[in-house]
Write an enzyme that holds these catalytic residues in place. Structure first.
Site, PDB file in Angstrom:
ATOM      1  N   LYS A 204      49.773 -12.278  12.492  1.00 24.35           N
ATOM      2  CA  LYS A 204      49.304 -13.658  12.300  1.00 24.35           C
ATOM      3  C   LYS A 204      49.672 -14.042  10.866  1.00 24.35           C
ATOM      4  CE  LYS A 204      45.295 -16.491  13.446  1.00 24.35           C
ATOM      5  NZ  LYS A 204      46.004 -17.523  14.197  1.00 24.35           N
TER       6      LYS A 204
ATOM      7  N   HIS B  53      51.245 -14.093  -6.678  1.00 22.04           N
ATOM      8  CA  HIS B  53      52.142 -14.703  -7.663  1.00 22.04           C
ATOM      9  C   HIS B  53      53.337 -13.785  -7.917  1.00 22.04           C
ATOM     10  CE1 HIS B  53      53.514 -16.079 -11.594  1.00 22.04           C
ATOM     11  NE2 HIS B  53      52.747 -17.144 -11.483  1.00 22.04           N
TER      12      HIS B  53
ATOM     13  N   ARG C 233      42.220  -7.394  12.807  1.00 20.95           N
ATOM     14  CA  ARG C 233      43.538  -7.993  13.061  1.00 20.95           C
ATOM     15  C   ARG C 233      44.187  -8.473  11.758  1.00 20.95           C
ATOM     16  NH1 ARG C 233      44.102 -12.792  17.391  1.00 20.95           N
ATOM     17  NH2 ARG C 233      43.139 -13.979  15.695  1.00 20.95           N
TER      18      ARG C 233
ATOM     19  N   ARG D  19      50.869 -12.828  -0.475  1.00 23.47           N
ATOM     20  CA  ARG D  19      51.511 -11.798  -1.302  1.00 23.47           C
ATOM     21  C   ARG D  19      51.137 -11.968  -2.771  1.00 23.47           C
ATOM     22  NH1 ARG D  19      53.778  -7.404   0.925  1.00 23.47           N
ATOM     23  NH2 ARG D  19      54.856  -8.744   2.403  1.00 23.47           N
TER      24      ARG D  19
HETATM   25  C1  LIG Z   1      49.822 -18.397  18.291  1.00 22.67           C
HETATM   26  C2  LIG Z   1      48.427 -18.110  18.700  1.00 22.67           C
HETATM   27  N1  LIG Z   1      48.207 -17.520  19.881  1.00 22.67           N
HETATM   28  C3  LIG Z   1      46.960 -17.233  20.307  1.00 22.67           C
HETATM   29  C4  LIG Z   1      45.856 -17.540  19.532  1.00 22.67           C
HETATM   30  C5  LIG Z   1      44.488 -17.191  20.021  1.00 22.67           C
HETATM   31  O1  LIG Z   1      43.973 -16.116  19.291  1.00 22.67           O
HETATM   32  P1  LIG Z   1      42.426 -15.984  19.034  1.00 22.67           P
HETATM   33  O2  LIG Z   1      41.767 -16.068  20.350  1.00 22.67           O
HETATM   34  O3  LIG Z   1      42.286 -14.649  18.417  1.00 22.67           O
HETATM   35  O4  LIG Z   1      42.031 -17.071  18.133  1.00 22.67           O
HETATM   36  C6  LIG Z   1      46.048 -18.161  18.298  1.00 22.67           C
HETATM   37  C7  LIG Z   1      44.918 -18.499  17.438  1.00 22.67           C
HETATM   38  O5  LIG Z   1      44.580 -17.773  16.559  1.00 22.67           O
HETATM   39  C8  LIG Z   1      47.366 -18.437  17.861  1.00 22.67           C
HETATM   40  O6  LIG Z   1      47.584 -19.026  16.697  1.00 22.67           O
END
Ligand SMILES: Cc1ncc(COP(=O)(O)O)c(C=O)c1O
Length: 329
Positions: free
Chosen positions: A149, A95, A50, A93
Site C-alpha cells: 500500500k 528527507h 500491513r 522515506r
Molecule cells: C486499491 C485498494 N484495494 C482494496 C482496498 C481495501 O482494503 P481495506 O479493506 O484494507 O481498506 C483499498 C483500501 O485500502 C485499496 O486502496
C-alpha cells in the site's frame, strides 16, 4: 485538527513536511487507511501489520515500533476528540536529495492524520454504485505488488479518472491477464447462485475489510470461493459488491451499462452490510483504555511520554518517542 508529524502534534496549518521528502518527490513510502467506530479502532493490529509489511517490502524501516504506532494513532484520536474517524498513518522515506537513492534519506517521516468521515458513498448504499471496467490495467505484482500500500497510487488514480469520465462511481480494474483485480480503492466480489466469488489476492490489495467480510460470510453459512474472475462473471452476476475501509460494504448494481441482478442491492449484499455494521460497532482496539497499565513495556513507555508531552506548554515540546531518539527500534 492536530496532526502527528515525527513526534509532534501540530495544528493542520503548521503540519508540513519537506519538499525534499521522497514521499513527495517519488511517492516513496507507505500508508494505511483505518477507521474508528464508537471509540474503538477497527482491526488496528491488522492495519499496522500491513503497514509494516508494506514498509518491509520497500526496505523502509519504520522509526516507531508497532506498539508505538498504535499509541500514536490512539493519541491523535484522543487529542482530536474523535471516537468515530478515518485515520491515515503514513511512513515516507523522508528527507533526501533530488536523486532516487533511498540511502540519501536517513530518517523516515511519520505522519498520522485523523478526521471525521461518514459513509463514503452516501445514498449509493441504498441505490447501488455504477462501475466502469477501465482500460488501464492494475500494475502487475512482478512490477509493483498491489499488496504494497504505497504512496504511489497513480495506477489507481488513472483508473478513477477513466471511471469519472465514463460516468462511473467506481472503477473496476482487470490485471494484465484479463482477470478481475479490484476497484480503485476496494476489493470486489460476485454473488452467483448463492455463492460469493472473489479474486485471489495476488493481483490486488489484501483488504482487511475483505478478510472481515469473508469471516462474516463463513459465519452466516454463505459459501465463499476465491478464484479468477473475468468480465463475463461481472456482467452475469446476481450481485456485485465492493469493500474497503473507506467504502465499507457497498453494492454495485450497474457495470458498463449492464444492470446487475434486478438493479437493486441484493439479499447477500444486504446481509453482509448489516453484519459488517454490527461487527464494527462491537470490535476494536479501545482508544480510551488505561494505557498506563498496559502489558507491553513499550506501550507503557510511550504512554508515559505522551502523558509528559500533554503537560508541556508548547506544541514543539509535545514530542512522543522520536524526540529523544529513545524507544526506536
Ligand atoms: C486499491 C485498494 N484495494 C482494496 C482496498 C481495501 O482494503 P481495506 O479493506 O484494507 O481498506 C483499498 C483500501 O485500502 C485499496 O486502496
Amino acid at each position: 485538527m492536530l496532526i502527528y508529524i515525527d513526534g509532534k502534534f501540530l495544528p493542520a496549518d503548521q503540519a508540513k513536511i519537506s519538499v525534499f521528502d521522497h514521499g513527495f518527490l517519488y511517492g516513496d513510502g507507505v500508508f494505511e487507511g483505518i477507521r474508528a467506530y464508537n471509540g474503538r479502532v477497527f482491526r488496528l493490529k491488522e492495519h499496522i501489520d500491513r503497514l509494516f509489511d508494506s514498509a518491509k517490502t520497500i526496505d523502509l524501516k519504520p522509526p516507531l515500533s508497532k506498539e508505538e504506532m498504535a499509541e500514536v494513532i490512539c493519541e491523535v484520536l484522543r487529542r482530536n476528540d474523535l471516537d468515530n474517524a478515518y485515520i491515515r498513518p503514513i511512513i515516507s522515506r523522508g528527507h533526501g536529495d533530488l536523486g532516487l537513492d533511498p540511502r540519501k534519506c536517513p530518517k523516515p517521516t511519520v505522519v498520522v492524520i485523523a478526521t471525521s468521515w461518514g459513509a463514503m458513498y452516501g445514498d449509493l448504499y441504498d441505490k447501488g454504485l455504477k462501475a466502469i471496467t477501465v482500460s488501464v490495467r492494475r500494475n502487475p505484482a512482478e512490477a509493483l505488488p498491489p499488496n504494497v500500500k504505497s504512496l504511489n497510487y497513480l495506477n489507481n488514480i488513472l483508473a478513477k479518472i477513466e471511471a469519472n469520465y465514463k460516468g462511473g462511481d467506481e472503477a473496476i480494474f482487470f490485471d494484465t491477464n484479463g482477470y478481475v483485480s479490484e476497484g480503485s480503492g476496494d476489493n470486489l466480489y460476485v454473488v452467483k447462485n448463492g455463492e460469493i466469488l472473489t479474486p485471489l489476492t495476488l493481483n490486488n490489495l489484501r483488504g482487511i475489510t475483505r478478510m472481515v467480510v469473508l469471516e462474516i460470510a463463513k459465519s452466516l453459512g454463505i459459501p465463499v470461493r476465491e478464484t479468477n474472475l473475468g468480465y463475463f462473471d461481472l456482467y452475469s452476476a446476481d450481485e456485485v459488491i465492493c469493500t474497503g475501509t473507506a467504502a465499507e460494504v457497498a453494492p454495485i448494481t450497474w457495470i458498463d451499462g449492464r444492470v446487475i441482478g434486478n438493479g437493486r442491492p441484493g439479499p447477500v449484499t444486504r446481509q453482509l452490510m448489516a453484519a459488517f455494521r454490527v461487527v464494527t460497532e462491537k470490535e476494536g482496539y479501545p482508544i480510551h483504555r488505561k494505557v498506563i497499565g498496559a502489558k507491553s513495556s513499550v506501550a507503557r513507555k510511550t504512554a508515559a511520554k505522551i502523558a509528559a508531552a500533554k503537560t508541556a506548554k508548547s506544541p514543539a515540546k509535545r514530542n512522543v518517542a522520536r524526540k529523544s531518539g529513545k524507544g526506536r527500534k
